[in-house]
Design a protein around this motif. Structure first.
Motif, PDB file in Angstrom:
ATOM      1  N   VAL A   1       0.690  -1.203   0.091  1.00 29.58           N
ATOM      2  CA  VAL A   1      -0.095  -0.030  -0.065  1.00 29.58           C
ATOM      3  C   VAL A   1       0.945   1.333  -0.017  1.00 29.58           C
ATOM      4  O   VAL A   1       1.986   1.455   0.759  1.00 29.58           O
ATOM      5  CB  VAL A   1      -0.761   0.049   1.273  1.00 29.58           C
ATOM      6  N   LEU A   2       0.855   2.010  -0.849  1.00 29.96           N
ATOM      7  CA  LEU A   2       1.609   3.386  -0.969  1.00 29.96           C
ATOM      8  C   LEU A   2       0.584   4.569  -0.998  1.00 29.96           C
ATOM      9  O   LEU A   2      -0.555   4.829  -1.681  1.00 29.96           O
ATOM     10  CB  LEU A   2       2.249   3.185  -2.389  1.00 29.96           C
ATOM     11  N   GLY A   3       1.010   5.441  -0.225  1.00 26.82           N
ATOM     12  CA  GLY A   3       0.140   6.808   0.043  1.00 26.82           C
ATOM     13  C   GLY A   3       0.711   7.495  -0.959  1.00 26.82           C
ATOM     14  O   GLY A   3       1.802   8.026  -1.100  1.00 26.82           O
ATOM     15  N   ILE A   4      -0.317   8.203  -1.661  1.00 24.22           N
ATOM     16  CA  ILE A   4       0.025   9.207  -2.783  1.00 24.22           C
ATOM     17  C   ILE A   4      -1.182  10.452  -2.488  1.00 24.22           C
ATOM     18  O   ILE A   4      -2.037  10.389  -2.108  1.00 24.22           O
ATOM     19  CB  ILE A   4       0.068   8.619  -4.213  1.00 24.22           C
ATOM     20  N   SER A   5      -0.284  11.524  -3.499  1.00 31.22           N
ATOM     21  CA  SER A   5      -1.492  12.618  -3.631  1.00 31.22           C
ATOM     22  C   SER A   5      -1.369  12.910  -5.131  1.00 31.22           C
ATOM     23  O   SER A   5      -0.274  13.686  -5.669  1.00 31.22           O
ATOM     24  CB  SER A   5      -0.925  13.807  -2.838  1.00 31.22           C
ATOM     25  N   ALA A   6      -2.278  12.419  -5.781  1.00 36.10           N
ATOM     26  CA  ALA A   6      -2.404  12.849  -7.220  1.00 36.10           C
ATOM     27  C   ALA A   6      -2.323  14.318  -7.502  1.00 36.10           C
ATOM     28  O   ALA A   6      -1.774  14.873  -8.607  1.00 36.10           O
ATOM     29  CB  ALA A   6      -3.351  11.989  -7.982  1.00 36.10           C
ATOM     30  N   LYS A   7      -2.933  14.912  -6.620  1.00 34.37           N
ATOM     31  CA  LYS A   7      -3.254  16.445  -6.943  1.00 34.37           C
ATOM     32  C   LYS A   7      -1.891  17.184  -6.966  1.00 34.37           C
ATOM     33  O   LYS A   7      -1.515  17.940  -7.874  1.00 34.37           O
ATOM     34  CB  LYS A   7      -4.129  17.185  -5.579  1.00 34.37           C
ATOM     35  N   TYR A   8      -1.087  16.907  -5.786  1.00 31.65           N
ATOM     36  CA  TYR A   8       0.388  17.454  -5.741  1.00 31.65           C
ATOM     37  C   TYR A   8       1.303  16.533  -5.948  1.00 31.65           C
ATOM     38  O   TYR A   8       2.627  16.870  -5.798  1.00 31.65           O
ATOM     39  CB  TYR A   8       0.483  17.750  -4.114  1.00 31.65           C
ATOM     40  N   GLY A   9       1.253  15.491  -6.685  1.00 29.63           N
ATOM     41  CA  GLY A   9       2.224  14.641  -7.009  1.00 29.63           C
ATOM     42  C   GLY A   9       3.295  13.936  -6.076  1.00 29.63           C
ATOM     43  O   GLY A   9       4.358  13.521  -6.172  1.00 29.63           O
ATOM     44  N   LYS A  10       2.875  13.965  -4.786  1.00 28.31           N
ATOM     45  CA  LYS A  10       3.310  13.171  -3.696  1.00 28.31           C
ATOM     46  C   LYS A  10       3.484  11.640  -3.661  1.00 28.31           C
ATOM     47  O   LYS A  10       2.586  10.992  -4.045  1.00 28.31           O
ATOM     48  CB  LYS A  10       2.617  13.554  -2.373  1.00 28.31           C
ATOM     49  N   ASN A  11       4.823  11.353  -3.469  1.00 25.79           N
ATOM     50  CA  ASN A  11       5.116   9.740  -3.880  1.00 25.79           C
ATOM     51  C   ASN A  11       4.713   9.055  -5.300  1.00 25.79           C
ATOM     52  O   ASN A  11       4.937   8.009  -5.533  1.00 25.79           O
ATOM     53  CB  ASN A  11       4.170   9.112  -2.775  1.00 25.79           C
ATOM     54  N   ILE A  12       4.665  10.306  -6.322  1.00 24.70           N
ATOM     55  CA  ILE A  12       4.657   9.628  -7.565  1.00 24.70           C
ATOM     56  C   ILE A  12       5.798   8.866  -8.125  1.00 24.70           C
ATOM     57  O   ILE A  12       5.541   7.539  -8.801  1.00 24.70           O
ATOM     58  CB  ILE A  12       4.059  10.598  -8.549  1.00 24.70           C
ATOM     59  N   GLU A  13       6.958   9.293  -7.743  1.00 28.84           N
ATOM     60  CA  GLU A  13       7.972   8.530  -8.174  1.00 28.84           C
ATOM     61  C   GLU A  13       8.282   7.111  -7.714  1.00 28.84           C
ATOM     62  O   GLU A  13       8.461   6.232  -8.249  1.00 28.84           O
ATOM     63  CB  GLU A  13       9.504   9.513  -7.735  1.00 28.84           C
ATOM     64  N   GLU A  14       7.946   6.988  -6.340  1.00 23.04           N
ATOM     65  CA  GLU A  14       8.070   5.720  -5.632  1.00 23.04           C
ATOM     66  C   GLU A  14       6.786   4.938  -6.178  1.00 23.04           C
ATOM     67  O   GLU A  14       7.041   3.717  -6.287  1.00 23.04           O
ATOM     68  CB  GLU A  14       7.524   6.144  -4.284  1.00 23.04           C
ATOM     69  N   PHE A  15       5.654   5.651  -6.378  1.00 19.31           N
ATOM     70  CA  PHE A  15       4.530   4.872  -7.152  1.00 19.31           C
ATOM     71  C   PHE A  15       4.875   4.255  -8.585  1.00 19.31           C
ATOM     72  O   PHE A  15       4.769   3.040  -8.797  1.00 19.31           O
ATOM     73  CB  PHE A  15       3.354   6.035  -7.365  1.00 19.31           C
ATOM     74  N   TYR A  16       5.689   4.886  -9.323  1.00 17.66           N
ATOM     75  CA  TYR A  16       6.094   4.486 -10.552  1.00 17.66           C
ATOM     76  C   TYR A  16       7.115   3.093 -10.285  1.00 17.66           C
ATOM     77  O   TYR A  16       7.073   2.285 -10.822  1.00 17.66           O
ATOM     78  CB  TYR A  16       6.824   5.511 -11.569  1.00 17.66           C
ATOM     79  N   GLU A  17       8.004   3.369  -9.351  1.00 23.46           N
ATOM     80  CA  GLU A  17       8.986   2.312  -8.999  1.00 23.46           C
ATOM     81  C   GLU A  17       8.198   0.816  -8.519  1.00 23.46           C
ATOM     82  O   GLU A  17       8.492   0.000  -9.200  1.00 23.46           O
ATOM     83  CB  GLU A  17       9.733   2.894  -7.811  1.00 23.46           C
ATOM     84  N   GLN A  18       7.214   1.221  -7.664  1.00 27.95           N
ATOM     85  CA  GLN A  18       6.607  -0.189  -7.344  1.00 27.95           C
ATOM     86  C   GLN A  18       5.719  -0.735  -8.479  1.00 27.95           C
ATOM     87  O   GLN A  18       5.655  -1.854  -8.577  1.00 27.95           O
ATOM     88  CB  GLN A  18       5.447   0.500  -6.102  1.00 27.95           C
ATOM     89  N   LEU A  19       5.136   0.195  -9.417  1.00 24.07           N
ATOM     90  CA  LEU A  19       4.515  -0.057 -10.387  1.00 24.07           C
ATOM     91  C   LEU A  19       5.280  -1.070 -11.420  1.00 24.07           C
ATOM     92  O   LEU A  19       4.908  -2.179 -11.805  1.00 24.07           O
ATOM     93  CB  LEU A  19       3.927   1.020 -11.149  1.00 24.07           C
ATOM     94  N   PHE A  20       6.779  -0.766 -11.681  1.00 23.43           N
ATOM     95  CA  PHE A  20       7.539  -1.383 -12.719  1.00 23.43           C
ATOM     96  C   PHE A  20       7.969  -2.538 -11.928  1.00 23.43           C
ATOM     97  O   PHE A  20       7.970  -3.718 -12.574  1.00 23.43           O
ATOM     98  CB  PHE A  20       8.770  -0.308 -12.746  1.00 23.43           C
ATOM     99  N   LYS A  21       8.257  -2.746 -10.468  1.00 23.83           N
ATOM    100  CA  LYS A  21       8.594  -3.974  -9.789  1.00 23.83           C
ATOM    101  C   LYS A  21       7.507  -4.812  -9.893  1.00 23.83           C
ATOM    102  O   LYS A  21       7.831  -5.933 -10.208  1.00 23.83           O
ATOM    103  CB  LYS A  21       8.751  -3.325  -8.372  1.00 23.83           C
ATOM    104  N   LEU A  22       6.298  -4.491  -9.750  1.00 22.39           N
ATOM    105  CA  LEU A  22       5.149  -5.340  -9.898  1.00 22.39           C
ATOM    106  C   LEU A  22       4.935  -5.859 -11.366  1.00 22.39           C
ATOM    107  O   LEU A  22       4.631  -7.114 -11.673  1.00 22.39           O
ATOM    108  CB  LEU A  22       3.759  -4.620  -9.457  1.00 22.39           C
ATOM    109  N   ALA A  23       5.388  -4.926 -12.387  1.00 21.22           N
ATOM    110  CA  ALA A  23       5.041  -5.500 -13.635  1.00 21.22           C
ATOM    111  C   ALA A  23       6.086  -6.338 -14.147  1.00 21.22           C
ATOM    112  O   ALA A  23       5.898  -6.917 -15.134  1.00 21.22           O
ATOM    113  CB  ALA A  23       5.061  -4.274 -14.547  1.00 21.22           C
ATOM    114  N   LYS A  24       7.288  -6.599 -13.505  1.00 23.82           N
ATOM    115  CA  LYS A  24       8.410  -7.333 -14.064  1.00 23.82           C
ATOM    116  C   LYS A  24       7.956  -8.784 -13.995  1.00 23.82           C
ATOM    117  O   LYS A  24       7.456  -9.190 -13.228  1.00 23.82           O
ATOM    118  CB  LYS A  24       9.615  -7.017 -13.073  1.00 23.82           C
TER     119      LYS A  24
END
Lengths: 128, 137
Positions: A105-128
């Protein structure tokens, strides 16, 4: 990649009227929303992985969340849960983590871009 | 007035998934709140949402759904073992499923000790309006 609308068990065209839409337009939007939910459920069978975006300020134990995540779990589909709106004081990511301990579970703020880099990292990790 | 209809598990046990879901949804469309013994499978719950969406109209706005089920992490190992045995013998009879029409039920909240079902204000007035519309159509 498929971007689906939020899954709901009820759609009332009168809610769209309250947003200022005219009656015909509101009914059309409600119809589109129902179609979106139907398609989202149909897509469950074809997904390699799923990002579930939850409102981090709301109770994560809603039956819709439990049903959809339960279905993904039953199909062995990898899931990343993004708890959105963590910029708001009401947000409680720990409650979301407690509700779905089996998933990242990752906390993000789509409005302010908070944790978006970490979100992409997790996403690519999951997609591998 | 709010009407509840109890559906024993035996009534749906031998039905196919589609028939189960339709049976429950038909009761809800009569403006009744279903209290079903046991629970649907995860797939049937998803089917219920999908079929509900297909049925949405100006007169049917959807459902509120809640499943009350023994929380496994709150049980000790003996209770878990008994639960697994009961599940093997009885199927999905454990727990309760509550399904209500969204025009009447605002939300269903559950916490470990209680279930709260909130109805919409003026829902009986709304139902009369809907019945009148159906009669006139």
């Amino acid at each position: 990649m498929v971007d689906t609308p939020g899954i709901a068990t009820k759609i009332d065209y009168e809610d769209f009227l309250k947003k200022g839409l005219k009656k015909l337009e509101a009914k059309k939007r409600a119809k589109e929303a129902t179609k979106g939910v139907i398609e989202a459920i149909k897509w469950l069978d074809s997904m390699d992985f799923v990002i579930v975006v939850l409102d981090g300020t709301k109770d994560p134990y809603s039956q819709v969340n439990i049903t959809i995540i339960g279905n993904l779990q039953a199909r062995n589909i990898p899931v990343l849960i993004a708890a959105n709106k963590v910029d708001l004081k009401k947000a409680n990511i720990d409650v979301v983590k407690a509700a779905f301990p089996q998933y990242e579970v990752l906390g993000i703020s789509a409005k302010y871009g908070k944790n978006i880099e970490e979100f992409y990292e997790q996403l690519f990790k999951l997609a591998k | 007035m709010v009407t509840f209809q109890f559906v024993p598990y035996a009534e749906i046990e031998n039905l196919t998934s589609v028939k189960r879901v339709n049976k429950l949804l038909n009761i809800v469309k009569e403006d009744k709140i279903v209290i079903m013994e046991g629970r649907l499978s995860k797939e049937e719950e998803a089917d219920l949402i999908e079929i509900t969406m297909e049925e949405i109209s100006p007169w049917f706005k959807g459902i509120e759904l809640s499943v009350i089920y023994p929380e496994k992490h709150r049980l000790d190992s003996m209770q878990k073992l008994r639960g697994a045995f009961a599940h093997l013998l009885l199927g999905d009879r454990q727990g309760l499923t509550i399904i209500g029409p969204a025009s009447i039920v605002k939300k269903i909240e559950k916490n470990p000790d209680k279930i709260e079902l909130f109805t919409k204000e003026g829902s009986s007035r709304y139902r009369k309006k809907v019945r009148k519309k159906i009669r006139n159509s």
